[in-house]
Design an enzyme around this catalytic site. Sequence first.
Site, PDB file in Angstrom:
ATOM      1  CD  GLU A  77      93.494  75.423  90.912  1.00 26.88           C
ATOM      2  OE1 GLU A  77      94.641  75.249  90.612  1.00 26.88           O
ATOM      3  OE2 GLU A  77      93.258  76.739  91.591  1.00 26.88           O
ATOM      4  CB  CYS A 103      94.424  70.954 101.642  1.00 26.85           C
ATOM      5  SG  CYS A 103      95.505  69.809 102.245  1.00 26.85           S
ATOM      6  CB  CYS A 107     101.706  73.060 103.246  1.00 25.15           C
ATOM      7  SG  CYS A 107     101.758  71.226 103.821  1.00 25.15           S
ATOM      8  CB  CYS A 110     100.701  74.366  99.468  1.00 22.26           C
ATOM      9  SG  CYS A 110      99.029  73.622  98.685  1.00 22.26           S
ATOM     10  CD  GLU A 166      98.058  63.653 102.278  1.00 18.87           C
ATOM     11  OE1 GLU A 166      97.954  62.609 101.777  1.00 18.87           O
ATOM     12  OE2 GLU A 166      98.902  64.603 101.832  1.00 18.87           O
ATOM     13  CB  SER A 197     101.815  63.676  96.158  1.00 19.95           C
ATOM     14  OG  SER A 197     102.770  64.450  97.005  1.00 19.95           O
ATOM     15  CB  SER A 220     104.924  66.931 100.640  1.00 21.17           C
ATOM     16  OG  SER A 220     104.084  66.776  99.320  1.00 21.17           O
ATOM     17  CG  HIS A 222     107.904  70.415 100.957  1.00 22.04           C
ATOM     18  ND1 HIS A 222     108.431  70.140  99.748  1.00 22.04           N
ATOM     19  CD2 HIS A 222     106.795  70.154 101.145  1.00 22.04           C
ATOM     20  CE1 HIS A 222     107.308  69.768  99.232  1.00 22.04           C
ATOM     21  NE2 HIS A 222     106.309  69.701  99.968  1.00 22.04           N
ATOM     22  CB  CYS A 340      97.556  72.519  93.307  1.00 24.42           C
ATOM     23  SG  CYS A 340      98.402  72.272  94.847  1.00 24.42           S
TER      24      CYS A 340
END
Length: 357
Positions: A77, A103, A107, A110, A166, A197, A220, A222, A340
Amino acid sequence: MAGRAGEAAFRAKQIYSWIYQQFVDNFAAMSNLPLKLRQRLEEEACIGPLVVRSEMSSKDDRTRKILLELADGKLIESVLMLYPPLGESSARATVCVSSQAGCAFGCTFCATGQMGFDRHLQSGEIIAQVLHFARELRATPWSAAGLPGSTPIDHITNIVLMGMGEPLHNYDNVLQALRILNSAAGFNLGARHMTVSTVGLVPAIRKLSQEQLQVNLAISLHAPTNEARSQTMPVNRKYPLEELLAACQDYITATRRQVTFEYVLLAGVNDTPERAQQLAELLAPLKQFAHVNCIPVNATSAGYRPPGPDAIRAFRNILFERGISNSVRAERGDDIAAACGQLRTRFENRHKAIPVV
């Protein structure tokens, strides 16, 4: 390439200009190349072998999302986010780029992290996402609705590697893509208009600090404690906060650049006053070189909810009171699943193969 192909070296520069400055997507259009060379290139090479499988625009036309199919059938995407001029600031066109198909870091909040890892993207596949939207804007410049007389924007102004994957896990391909996009002979976008990122890959952060490329770094984060962060970000078990913050300090020392800490706000999970105080304490040693970007979570299959405006305001005020600069990311593209991984998940769910009886 040109030299190895028996062509004069300047032909490579011509091809480079056609692709990265003129944005052509076929060799036949490269009119200053000999016909035989164009034919040979058509037979032996390709430009951006990406197919748009789905495309959506938000109701306000400020967010556009595409689902791209790579040559091997993998889906990624990419998102274009358009910002009207504000005060003395010019209009911006930011592309959120994917660096991997899937990925590996899992996480929990996500959508991409929940689908697993397929493969790294090649540098050309990363760049092709930017060129897709660059062609679109050049052909049809965007004007901000409700702002008559504002200058239409016809070019990409910023790139953020915050899409699927990532970036620092795909270090070499990402750095090669950024150098081409930064090249004065190529796409010619300033490095300070690019942001990488990462979930916090400590060795790669230190390696990035030594690169002669002044890109922005976003972490990231969080959660402000190891216990809380490990619950949503498995990578924290390998690189706990103490190691991550030490790497960030080394990055700041080497580059003298501010680090942005992305903080996805999960209602009832990490948005409490206590968490805000812990976050302020964690980042205090970095002083003015730390900035927190508060991001209300997008709804995903994990079932997290974004906090309300009062909770967001209270969280930010605690950071301000303790000297931590911060901002809140405006929610963009909720009506088109702009976070994403969401569009790919919806697309795959709709196109699951029907078993043959």
